[in-house]
Every structure is written in C-alpha cells, then in structure tokens.
Motif scaffolding. Structure first.
Motif, PDB file in Angstrom:
ATOM      1  N   UNK A 145       0.716  -1.240  -0.098  1.00 49.81           N
ATOM      2  CA  UNK A 145      -0.126   0.102   0.040  1.00 49.81           C
ATOM      3  C   UNK A 145       0.995   1.429   0.093  1.00 49.81           C
ATOM      4  N   UNK A 146       1.953   1.151   0.670  1.00 43.16           N
ATOM      5  CA  UNK A 146       2.785   2.579   0.741  1.00 43.16           C
ATOM      6  C   UNK A 146       3.505   2.506  -0.691  1.00 43.16           C
ATOM      7  N   UNK A 147       4.008   1.393  -1.310  1.00 47.01           N
ATOM      8  CA  UNK A 147       4.461   1.654  -2.697  1.00 47.01           C
ATOM      9  C   UNK A 147       3.338   2.103  -3.679  1.00 47.01           C
ATOM     10  N   UNK A 148       2.035   1.753  -3.326  1.00 55.26           N
ATOM     11  CA  UNK A 148       0.899   2.297  -4.396  1.00 55.26           C
ATOM     12  C   UNK A 148       0.797   3.698  -4.051  1.00 55.26           C
ATOM     13  N   UNK A 149       0.702   4.008  -2.791  1.00 57.41           N
ATOM     14  CA  UNK A 149       0.547   5.533  -2.627  1.00 57.41           C
ATOM     15  C   UNK A 149       1.769   6.338  -3.117  1.00 57.41           C
ATOM     16  N   UNK A 150       2.930   5.824  -2.983  1.00 56.63           N
ATOM     17  CA  UNK A 150       4.080   6.603  -3.492  1.00 56.63           C
ATOM     18  C   UNK A 150       3.987   6.749  -4.988  1.00 56.63           C
ATOM     19  N   UNK A 151       3.569   5.458  -5.649  1.00 61.40           N
ATOM     20  CA  UNK A 151       3.449   5.469  -7.180  1.00 61.40           C
ATOM     21  C   UNK A 151       2.414   6.488  -7.440  1.00 61.40           C
ATOM     22  N   UNK A 152       1.329   6.682  -6.782  1.00 66.88           N
ATOM     23  CA  UNK A 152       0.215   7.685  -7.012  1.00 66.88           C
ATOM     24  C   UNK A 152       0.586   8.801  -7.036  1.00 66.88           C
ATOM     25  N   UNK A 153       1.618   9.174  -5.891  1.00 65.58           N
ATOM     26  CA  UNK A 153       1.843  10.704  -5.835  1.00 65.58           C
ATOM     27  C   UNK A 153       3.281  10.963  -6.595  1.00 65.58           C
ATOM     28  N   UNK A 154       4.028  10.255  -6.790  1.00 64.10           N
ATOM     29  CA  UNK A 154       5.548  10.479  -7.574  1.00 64.10           C
ATOM     30  C   UNK A 154       5.647   9.530  -8.811  1.00 64.10           C
ATOM     31  N   UNK A 155       4.718   8.678  -9.214  1.00 67.24           N
ATOM     32  CA  UNK A 155       4.875   7.807 -10.470  1.00 67.24           C
ATOM     33  C   UNK A 155       5.552   6.247  -9.699  1.00 67.24           C
ATOM     34  N   UNK A 156       5.146   5.197 -10.701  1.00 71.08           N
ATOM     35  CA  UNK A 156       5.770   4.214 -10.168  1.00 71.08           C
ATOM     36  C   UNK A 156       7.293   3.863 -10.259  1.00 71.08           C
ATOM     37  N   UNK A 157       8.076   4.707 -11.027  1.00 70.58           N
ATOM     38  CA  UNK A 157       9.393   4.556 -10.746  1.00 70.58           C
ATOM     39  C   UNK A 157       9.934   4.782  -9.472  1.00 70.58           C
ATOM     40  N   UNK A 158       9.350   5.736  -8.779  1.00 70.85           N
ATOM     41  CA  UNK A 158       9.659   6.025  -7.349  1.00 70.85           C
ATOM     42  C   UNK A 158       9.568   4.808  -6.388  1.00 70.85           C
ATOM     43  N   UNK A 159       8.541   4.300  -6.729  1.00 71.69           N
ATOM     44  CA  UNK A 159       8.443   2.842  -5.950  1.00 71.69           C
ATOM     45  C   UNK A 159       9.499   1.866  -6.142  1.00 71.69           C
ATOM     46  N   UNK A 160       9.970   1.769  -7.362  1.00 71.69           N
ATOM     47  CA  UNK A 160      11.128   0.765  -7.400  1.00 71.69           C
ATOM     48  C   UNK A 160      12.421   1.326  -6.914  1.00 71.69           C
ATOM     49  N   UNK A 161      12.716   2.574  -7.000  1.00 76.47           N
ATOM     50  CA  UNK A 161      13.642   3.242  -6.268  1.00 76.47           C
ATOM     51  C   UNK A 161      13.616   2.674  -4.679  1.00 76.47           C
ATOM     52  N   UNK A 162      12.521   2.976  -4.275  1.00 74.56           N
ATOM     53  CA  UNK A 162      12.362   2.684  -2.586  1.00 74.56           C
ATOM     54  C   UNK A 162      12.526   1.376  -2.459  1.00 74.56           C
ATOM     55  N   UNK A 163      12.218   0.374  -3.277  1.00 74.09           N
ATOM     56  CA  UNK A 163      12.604  -1.008  -3.140  1.00 74.09           C
ATOM     57  C   UNK A 163      13.960  -1.387  -2.845  1.00 74.09           C
ATOM     58  N   UNK A 164      14.501  -0.542  -4.193  1.00 72.03           N
ATOM     59  CA  UNK A 164      16.245  -0.832  -4.181  1.00 72.03           C
ATOM     60  C   UNK A 164      16.727  -0.327  -2.798  1.00 72.03           C
ATOM     61  N   UNK A 165      16.236   0.812  -2.151  1.00 72.42           N
ATOM     62  CA  UNK A 165      16.850   1.503  -0.992  1.00 72.42           C
ATOM     63  C   UNK A 165      16.651   0.616   0.070  1.00 72.42           C
ATOM     64  N   UNK A 166      15.412  -0.111   0.180  1.00 73.98           N
ATOM     65  CA  UNK A 166      15.251  -0.933   1.199  1.00 73.98           C
ATOM     66  C   UNK A 166      15.953  -2.139   1.311  1.00 73.98           C
TER      67      UNK A 166
END
Length: 399
Positions: A145-166
């Motif tokens: 859900x956090x990734x979905x919200x991040x993708x909604x706000x900043x685009x789906x690519x931001x979610x991929x970056x977030x997973x890489x950082x995690x």
C-alpha cells in the motif's frame, strides 16, 4: 522463535514488497510504457516464473556456497535489478529485470526457508515458516500500500527506487542474522543432490505442491488485478487502492499468524474449514464488489483465508520434502511461485470475458474449486500431521 528468524523476515519484507507491489501500479505502468493492463500484468507472471524455475536451480548451485555471503549477494542483485527497472523506458528491459530480480529472490527464499528449519526444533517448522512469511504479509500490509501511494504521488518509478533502497538495511540484517557456514554443511553429513531430487517422484510431495500452487494461483490472480475493481467497479479514487491492498495484507498477516499455530499438527482443520470458505468468498466478492463496505470486509477475509490455507499447504511441502535437506525450501518456493505465475495469466484472460474487471475473482473461485476437488480423495495426505522422518530423528538427537 529466535531473533535471527525475524531478521530474515526483514529481508523477505523487502522482496515481498516488490513481488506484490505491481497490484497497485499496473494502470500507471501500462500507460507510461504504452501497453495494455493485461500485458503489464505479465510482469507479475514473469517474476513468478523466475521464482518457480529459479528456486530449485539456484538452490542446487548454492549448496556449496557460504550461506551468509550468498544470501547477501542475492539481496544486492535484487536491488540492482530494481535500479535498472526504475530508469528504463523499455517494457522488454523491465520484463527481463523482473526475471533477474525473481531469480535473486528465489535463491534467497529457497536458502532462507531451508535455513529457517534448522533454527528451530523439527516439530516447529510451521511456526518458523509463519515467522518468515510474516515478512511477506507485512509487505502486503505496509510495503505494497505504501508503494501504491508513493506511485500515485510520485509515479511508479519512485516505488522501484524505494524497493532498491530498502534492500540495503535488509542486507545488513542478513549479515547479523545468518551464521557463516555453508548450506550443505547442515545436511547431516552432506546430502546427495540426486537423492534430494528423487524426492520429487514421491506422490504425496507432488500432491501438496500442486495444491499449494493452485491456492496461490487463486490468490495472486485476484490480488494482481484488485486495482481496477477498486476504481472501476466500486467507483473509488486511486488512493483507495492502497487502503484495499492494506486490508488484504492485514488479512494475510492474520491468516498466517493463526495457521502457523495449526499447520504443524492440525493441517486438516485448516484445509477442511478454510477451503470451502475461501471458495465461497471469491464469488461473494465478485457479486458485492460494487459496494465499498462489502469490498473492504471481503478483501480482508479473503486475504486471511488465502494465506492461512496457502501457508499451511506450503508447510506440508516442507514436511513431505524433509529428506531433501538442502532442497526442501526450493520445492516450497517453486510450488508457491508456480501458482503466482499461472494465477495472473489466467486472471488476465478472464479480463476479456463478459465479467470484465470481475473476471479474475471468478477465475480464483474456479482454481480453489479445482484444488478442493483434487484434495478430497487424498485428504489423508493433506491432513497428515508432522511426519517423523529420519532427518527429524537425527535433529532431535542432535538437540
């Protein structure tokens, strides 16, 4: 349960977030990459195919690797694949990146599942699996859900970056959690690979692998395409997707927690009660999805039932493959992800039926029905308690 199991679950959380996160990102990804939602949904299947095929292959290759450095390597490759996915504009490159990430995830999970069984007494594998899978269920509660919200706000690519950082703190957790031995050193003198592969000829093992795959196919088939049900069928805004995914995740966490206490000794109870309820729930969700209150309630219930039944069957795989001391985890991973590969493909086909966005829910009901029909004449195998294999006896003496 030892602390090391919970630290391993942290790494599973990072990888589980990636495995499930497409459910909330597919519409935006399809638009950005100029493909259909159904085509974008094949990214979920690509990941699952990589997991299913890669788990036995990578587990066999990793038998003689240093376990700690191997697991850290898998996590870092996983992170790199997401970095590539975050910058590419090519759907084929993104597809290939998902396969690479899946292979890394498969290797990690196959080794971690086997390792988890060595950290607890032999009659508590179900509890250990529940702790490890809690990383996945927390991912569905918070990460997806956090990734979905991040993708909604900043685009789906931001979610991929977030997973890489995690993945970076996850790698540090593995370093702290895992002893530095080799995988094969824990196999009571070194298991023969051919003997372990021969376990796949056993009918009870194949049966529980098939059932686990079917139930997981039903779970992933509907979960992957929940977003259009929320926005189109229920008529809610895009941010509600995160709330629905969180409810499914909360249900899955509940289901794994409850089933973890029963799957070692009373798996038949979970299957006999949870199976028919799960079968009833998918059509109920299809019929009532246009009502937000019913949608919220049923998504939670289906998440709980899906993961309770699925985790119990995967635990049965570990028990039936107990003689395959280094490969058992890969067999469980392959079963789970064969379903995760097939489910979205079947669900994507169902999108083209008159049921439209609700087609995946009906397809999930069909897959659960097939699982129950297969299980019925073989219920003695499914309902068996923990079998006392020779490896268990050895482990008891060692402890």
């Amino acid at each position: 349960m030892p602390l090391s199991l919970y630290l391993l679950a942290m790494a599973v959380f990072a990888m589980g977030t990636s495995e499930f996160m497409l459910a909330g990102l597919l519409p935006d990804m399809a638009s950005d990459l100029d493909v259909t939602v159904g085509t974008a949904g094949t990214l979920a299947s690509a990941f699952a195919v990589g997991m299913a095929v890669g788990a036995p292959l990578v587990a066999a290759l990793a038998r003689d690797w240093p376990r700690r450095s191997g697991l850290v390597g898998f996590v870092l490759v996983f992170a790199a694949a997401h970095g590539v996915g975050a910058v590419t504009t090519s759907f084929p490159v993104l597809f290939a990146g998902r396969v690479v990430a899946a292979l890394a995830n498969a290797g990690f999970l196959a080794v971690a599942l086997t390792a988890a069984g060595t950290l607890v007494p032999p009659d508590r594998k179900g509890r250990a699996l529940a702790v490890l899978l809690s990383g996945t269920t927390v991912a569905t509660v918070a990460g997806v859900p956090g990734g979905s919200a991040l993708g909604e706000l900043l685009g789906w690519r931001a979610t991929f970056w977030a997973v890489a950082a995690l993945c970076l703190p996850a790698a540090l957790a593995v370093v702290k959690a895992v002893p530095a031995g080799r995988v094969n050193e824990e196999a009571s003198g070194g298991a023969d690979l051919r003997a372990e592969l021969a376990q796949l000829a056993r009918r009870p093992l194949l049966l529980v692998m098939l059932l686990g795959a079917l139930v997981n196919a039903a779970t992933f088939g509907s979960f992957t395409f929940l977003a259009p049900v929320v926005t189109d069928t229920a008529g809610m805004g895009g941010l509600w997707i995160s709330a629905v995914l969180a409810l499914f995740g909360a249900g899955s966490f509940t289901g794994v927690a409850v089933a973890g206490r029963l799957s070692d000794r009373r798996p038949g109870v979970v299957v006999a009660v949870g199976g028919p309820l799960l079968l009833t729930g998918w059509p109920a969700l299809a019929v009532l999805a246009h009502e937000p209150a019913a949608l919220f309630a049923l998504v939670f219930v289906q998440g709980a039932l899906s993961f309770a039944l699925g985790s119990t069957l995967i635990t049965r795989v570990l028990y039936e493959a107990a003689e395959a001391t280094t490969m058992a985890g890969s067999y469980a991973t392959a079963a789970l992800n064969t379903g995760a590969a097939v489910g979205p493909l079947v669900a994507a086909t169902a999108l083209g039926t008159p049921a439209g966005d609700l087609g995946p829910l009906w397809a999930s009901a069909l897959m659960v029905a097939i699982a129950l029909l297969v299980a019925l004449p073989c219920r003695a195998v499914v309902a068996a308690g923990r079998p006392l294999h020779s490896t268990d006896s050895t482990a008891v003496r060692q402890r």
